[in-house]
Design an enzyme around this catalytic site. Structure first.
Site, mmCIF file in Angstrom:
data_model
loop_
_atom_site.group_PDB
_atom_site.id
_atom_site.type_symbol
_atom_site.label_atom_id
_atom_site.label_comp_id
_atom_site.label_asym_id
_atom_site.label_seq_id
_atom_site.Cartn_x
_atom_site.Cartn_y
_atom_site.Cartn_z
ATOM 1 N N LEU A 58 -1.297 -2.349 11.112
ATOM 2 C CA LEU A 58 -1.836 -3.590 10.537
ATOM 3 C C LEU A 58 -0.966 -4.807 10.862
ATOM 4 O O LEU A 58 -1.387 -5.944 10.701
ATOM 5 C CB LEU A 58 -1.945 -3.465 9.008
ATOM 6 N N ALA A 80 -5.652 1.189 4.555
ATOM 7 C CA ALA A 80 -4.209 1.128 4.799
ATOM 8 C C ALA A 80 -3.586 -0.022 4.009
ATOM 9 O O ALA A 80 -4.136 -1.119 3.944
ATOM 10 C CB ALA A 80 -3.942 0.933 6.291
ATOM 11 N N SER A 124 -8.191 -3.835 -5.660
ATOM 12 C CA SER A 124 -7.562 -3.062 -6.740
ATOM 13 C C SER A 124 -7.688 -3.728 -8.105
ATOM 14 O O SER A 124 -7.624 -4.956 -8.225
ATOM 15 C CB SER A 124 -6.068 -2.907 -6.413
ATOM 16 N N GLU A 126 -5.408 -3.817 -10.075
ATOM 17 C CA GLU A 126 -4.137 -4.524 -10.320
ATOM 18 C C GLU A 126 -4.335 -6.037 -10.224
ATOM 19 O O GLU A 126 -3.537 -6.809 -10.766
ATOM 20 C CB GLU A 126 -3.083 -4.100 -9.293
ATOM 21 N N TYR A 148 2.487 -6.895 -4.909
ATOM 22 C CA TYR A 148 1.379 -6.056 -4.425
ATOM 23 C C TYR A 148 0.037 -6.647 -4.854
ATOM 24 O O TYR A 148 -0.879 -6.825 -4.034
ATOM 25 C CB TYR A 148 1.526 -4.627 -4.981
ATOM 26 N N LYS A 152 -3.115 -8.188 -2.755
ATOM 27 C CA LYS A 152 -4.484 -7.657 -2.861
ATOM 28 C C LYS A 152 -5.484 -8.769 -3.182
ATOM 29 O O LYS A 152 -6.629 -8.728 -2.729
ATOM 30 C CB LYS A 152 -4.558 -6.551 -3.922
HETATM 31 P P1 NAP Z 1 -1.750 5.798 -0.031
HETATM 32 O O1 NAP Z 1 -1.918 7.252 -0.338
HETATM 33 O O2 NAP Z 1 -0.455 5.127 -0.296
HETATM 34 O O3 NAP Z 1 -2.128 5.599 1.514
HETATM 35 C C1 NAP Z 1 -1.842 4.396 2.180
HETATM 36 C C2 NAP Z 1 -2.167 4.568 3.666
HETATM 37 O O4 NAP Z 1 -1.893 3.326 4.357
HETATM 38 C C3 NAP Z 1 -1.365 5.656 4.378
HETATM 39 O O5 NAP Z 1 -2.226 6.348 5.263
HETATM 40 C C4 NAP Z 1 -0.341 4.822 5.184
HETATM 41 O O6 NAP Z 1 0.074 5.457 6.366
HETATM 42 C C5 NAP Z 1 -1.208 3.622 5.560
HETATM 43 N N1 NAP Z 1 -0.435 2.453 5.984
HETATM 44 C C6 NAP Z 1 0.502 1.795 5.259
HETATM 45 N N2 NAP Z 1 0.965 0.743 5.954
HETATM 46 C C7 NAP Z 1 0.318 0.736 7.160
HETATM 47 C C8 NAP Z 1 0.374 -0.098 8.322
HETATM 48 N N3 NAP Z 1 1.198 -1.128 8.405
HETATM 49 N N4 NAP Z 1 -0.456 0.181 9.361
HETATM 50 C C9 NAP Z 1 -1.286 1.234 9.309
HETATM 51 N N5 NAP Z 1 -1.367 2.074 8.244
HETATM 52 C C10 NAP Z 1 -0.571 1.822 7.179
HETATM 53 O O7 NAP Z 1 -2.886 4.960 -0.809
HETATM 54 P P2 NAP Z 1 -4.249 5.441 -1.500
HETATM 55 O O8 NAP Z 1 -3.968 5.798 -2.901
HETATM 56 O O9 NAP Z 1 -4.950 6.387 -0.609
HETATM 57 O O10 NAP Z 1 -5.026 4.054 -1.556
HETATM 58 C C11 NAP Z 1 -5.845 3.633 -0.470
HETATM 59 C C12 NAP Z 1 -6.033 2.121 -0.577
HETATM 60 O O11 NAP Z 1 -6.683 1.798 -1.801
HETATM 61 C C13 NAP Z 1 -4.752 1.293 -0.547
HETATM 62 O O12 NAP Z 1 -5.051 0.085 0.113
HETATM 63 C C14 NAP Z 1 -4.478 1.020 -2.030
HETATM 64 O O13 NAP Z 1 -3.716 -0.147 -2.182
HETATM 65 C C15 NAP Z 1 -5.896 0.879 -2.548
HETATM 66 N N6 NAP Z 1 -6.128 1.222 -3.958
HETATM 67 C C16 NAP Z 1 -5.718 2.436 -4.426
HETATM 68 C C17 NAP Z 1 -5.999 2.780 -5.731
HETATM 69 C C18 NAP Z 1 -5.588 4.122 -6.303
HETATM 70 O O14 NAP Z 1 -5.580 4.243 -7.531
HETATM 71 N N7 NAP Z 1 -5.286 5.102 -5.475
HETATM 72 C C19 NAP Z 1 -6.692 1.874 -6.568
HETATM 73 C C20 NAP Z 1 -7.105 0.659 -6.027
HETATM 74 C C21 NAP Z 1 -6.837 0.344 -4.720
HETATM 75 P P3 NAP Z 1 1.413 6.387 6.430
HETATM 76 O O15 NAP Z 1 0.937 7.768 6.157
HETATM 77 O O16 NAP Z 1 1.867 6.170 7.834
HETATM 78 O O17 NAP Z 1 2.374 5.853 5.397
HETATM 79 O O1 G4F Z 2 0.961 5.325 -11.203
HETATM 80 P P1 G4F Z 2 1.445 3.940 -11.086
HETATM 81 O O2 G4F Z 2 2.633 3.702 -10.238
HETATM 82 O O3 G4F Z 2 0.178 3.094 -10.597
HETATM 83 P P2 G4F Z 2 -0.178 1.530 -10.684
HETATM 84 O O4 G4F Z 2 1.009 0.671 -10.730
HETATM 85 O O5 G4F Z 2 -1.204 1.371 -11.774
HETATM 86 O O6 G4F Z 2 -0.864 1.290 -9.253
HETATM 87 C C1 G4F Z 2 -1.797 2.226 -8.715
HETATM 88 O O7 G4F Z 2 -3.099 1.884 -9.114
HETATM 89 C C2 G4F Z 2 -3.550 0.597 -8.643
HETATM 90 C C3 G4F Z 2 -4.967 0.362 -9.203
HETATM 91 O O8 G4F Z 2 -4.860 -0.296 -10.441
HETATM 92 C C4 G4F Z 2 -3.528 0.592 -7.130
HETATM 93 F F1 G4F Z 2 -3.977 -0.611 -6.673
HETATM 94 C C5 G4F Z 2 -2.119 0.858 -6.626
HETATM 95 O O9 G4F Z 2 -2.130 0.937 -5.208
HETATM 96 C C6 G4F Z 2 -1.647 2.202 -7.194
HETATM 97 O O10 G4F Z 2 -2.449 3.212 -6.622
HETATM 98 O O11 G4F Z 2 1.775 3.350 -12.537
HETATM 99 C C7 G4F Z 2 0.854 3.401 -13.592
HETATM 100 C C8 G4F Z 2 1.540 2.989 -14.899
HETATM 101 C C9 G4F Z 2 2.335 1.677 -14.793
HETATM 102 O O12 G4F Z 2 2.054 0.865 -15.909
HETATM 103 C C10 G4F Z 2 3.792 2.112 -14.841
HETATM 104 O O13 G4F Z 2 4.680 1.172 -15.440
HETATM 105 O O14 G4F Z 2 2.484 3.984 -15.241
HETATM 106 C C11 G4F Z 2 3.670 3.360 -15.687
HETATM 107 N N1 G4F Z 2 4.803 4.284 -15.509
HETATM 108 C C12 G4F Z 2 5.580 4.775 -16.518
HETATM 109 N N2 G4F Z 2 6.552 5.548 -16.028
HETATM 110 C C13 G4F Z 2 5.293 4.746 -14.354
HETATM 111 C C14 G4F Z 2 6.400 5.547 -14.674
HETATM 112 N N3 G4F Z 2 4.881 4.573 -13.068
HETATM 113 C C15 G4F Z 2 5.582 5.220 -12.093
HETATM 114 N N4 G4F Z 2 5.159 5.083 -10.820
HETATM 115 N N5 G4F Z 2 6.690 5.996 -12.381
HETATM 116 C C16 G4F Z 2 7.134 6.183 -13.638
HETATM 117 O O15 G4F Z 2 8.130 6.880 -13.873
#
Ligand code: NAP
Ligand code: G4F
Length: 323
Positions: A58, A80, A124, A126, A148, A152
């Site tokens: 990216l 990504a 997201s 967030e 972050y 977004k």
């Molecule tokens: P993830 O497991 O952290 O996966 C992120 C992916 O992005 C990995 O494949 C990573 O590749 C790739 N990437 C990072 N930087 C890049 C770059 N510069 N160029 C190309 N690829 C790159 O995230 P996920 O949970 O699957 O989430 C997918 C998307 O949804 C993300 O954009 C996240 O912010 C968004 N999102 C997630 C949630 C959630 O709760 N999971 C909620 C809302 C939005 P590598 O393997 O090489 O690191």
């Molecule tokens: O699991 P988290 O790190 O997820 P967070 O920050 O909600 O973000 C995830 O969801 C977003 C969608 O709303 C995505 F956009 C983003 O890419 C990611 O997938 O934390 C969830 C909550 C936070 O409030 C954090 O403060 O859990 C709380 N928490 C408490 N103890 C912790 C911990 N989080 C992490 N990672 N580690 C802890 O030990």
């Protein structure tokens, strides 16, 4: 005719579930991966021989153009990103480059190479941050609380802007937290399920966490990738909130996860200031009624079932290592 989908972020949690979903639908699936000294293909290994992988980043505009030229996709899923919120305070500029400007680079490449393709942006919950109303829907104003989330918000609005400026089919899915056994180990749900399994197996004696009061609307990732696909099948492009409509605290997650293996979480969980954030998002809960109405989308896995699924998967992983 076989349709082609390009997934950026295919090696991540969502990318792997989405690839499986699209393969089931007989798509040609192409994944964009960045070069690493050691390949990170664990999540896509089971279907590695059924997908094509192309290198791109990216950060590199022309690599995106080349990936699109080679792929000629009908659908582009931009998953990504640097997706871990705490890292965004340590690397705010890089997060802006990947998670924010990366979206513009990909949209510009699409405008040049394949303007008729359909584009999905992974936005997201967030972005709602310090929430202005509860529950949050497509019209709730944003108040991002981390670099972050700020990145977004930029990615969200540039997607809306390219749709309005150039009439691209570009949509933004505002997804609330979604988890699975494939979640990265640093996110709180997986950290807890992994911690419970370690403690149960006698490999650890405590689990150190940050804010236990914080509440999230947690769903199952497999359900959420279905919503991404549905958004690109609509007659008109528009943005959707995807959520379960139920919110639980980190404490609730601990309670269910530990009790699932017959343990009392209070004996093992310790609060550690190292895991507290400079600015917290206290309480997220989504209103996905528009998605239910227009996409016919519903989550299929309850919060309790999700917690148990994650703990069971981590227990099995440690059991296999022992065998
Ligand atoms: P993830 O497991 O952290 O996966 C992120 C992916 O992005 C990995 O494949 C990573 O590749 C790739 N990437 C990072 N930087 C890049 C770059 N510069 N160029 C190309 N690829 C790159 O995230 P996920 O949970 O699957 O989430 C997918 C998307 O949804 C993300 O954009 C996240 O912010 C968004 N999102 C997630 C949630 C959630 O709760 N999971 C909620 C809302 C939005 P590598 O393997 O090489 O690191
Ligand atoms: O699991 P988290 O790190 O997820 P967070 O920050 O909600 O973000 C995830 O969801 C977003 C969608 O709303 C995505 F956009 C983003 O890419 C990611 O997938 O934390 C969830 C909550 C936070 O409030 C954090 O403060 O859990 C709380 N928490 C408490 N103890 C912790 C911990 N989080 C992490 N990672 N580690 C802890 O030990």
């Amino acid at each position: 005719m076989t349709r082609t989908a390009l997934i950026t972020g295919i090696t991540g949690q969502d990318g792997s579930y989405l690839a499986e979903w699209l393969l089931e639908k007989n798509y040609r699936v192409v994944g964009m991966v960045r070069r690493a000294s050691t390949e990170n293909f664990e999540r896509i290994q089971p279907f590695r021989d059924r997908i094509e992988l192309l290198q791109g980043d990216l950060l590199d505009q022309w690599s995106l153009v080349r990936v699109l030229e080679k792929t000629q996709p009908d659908e582009i899923y931009n998953l990504a990103a640097m997706s871990f919120v705490p890292t965004s305070w340590d690397q705010p500029t890089l997060t802006g480059e990947f998670t924010g400007l990366g979206v513009t680079r990909l949209l510009d490449a699409m405008r040049l190479v394949c303007p008729k393709a359909r584009f999905y942006q992974a936005s997201s919950s967030e972005m709602f941050g310090k929430v202005r109303e509860t529950p949050q829907n497509e019209n709730t104003p944003f108040h991002p609380r981390s670099p972050y989330a700020v990145a977004k918000v930029y990615g969200h609005y540039i997607t809306v802007n390219y749709r309005e400026s150039y009439h691209l089919f570009a949509v933004s899915g505002i997804l609330f937290n979604h988890e699975s056994p494939r979640r990265g180990l640093e996110f709180v749900t997986r950290k807890i399920s992994d911690g419970v399994a370690r403690i149960k197996q006698g490999l650890a004696s405590e689990l150190r966490l940050g804010n236990l009061d914080s509440c999230r609307d947690w769903g199952f990732a497999g359900d959420y990738v279905r919503a991404m696909w549905l958004m690109l099948q609509q007659p008109q492009p528009s943005d959707f909130v995807i959520a379960t409509g139920q919110s639980h605290s980190v404490r609730d997650f601990c309670e269910i996860a530990f009790s699932h293996v017959g343990l009392d979480w209070r004996k093992f969980v310790r609060q550690d200031p190292r895991f507290m954030r400079p600015a917290e998002v206290d309480h997220l809960i989504g209103d996905a009624s528009r998605a239910r109405r227009l996409l016919g989308w519903e989550p299929t896995i309850s919060f309790e079932a999700l917690v148990r699924m994650m703990v069971d998967a981590d227990l099995e992983r440690f059991q296999k290592r022992k065998d």
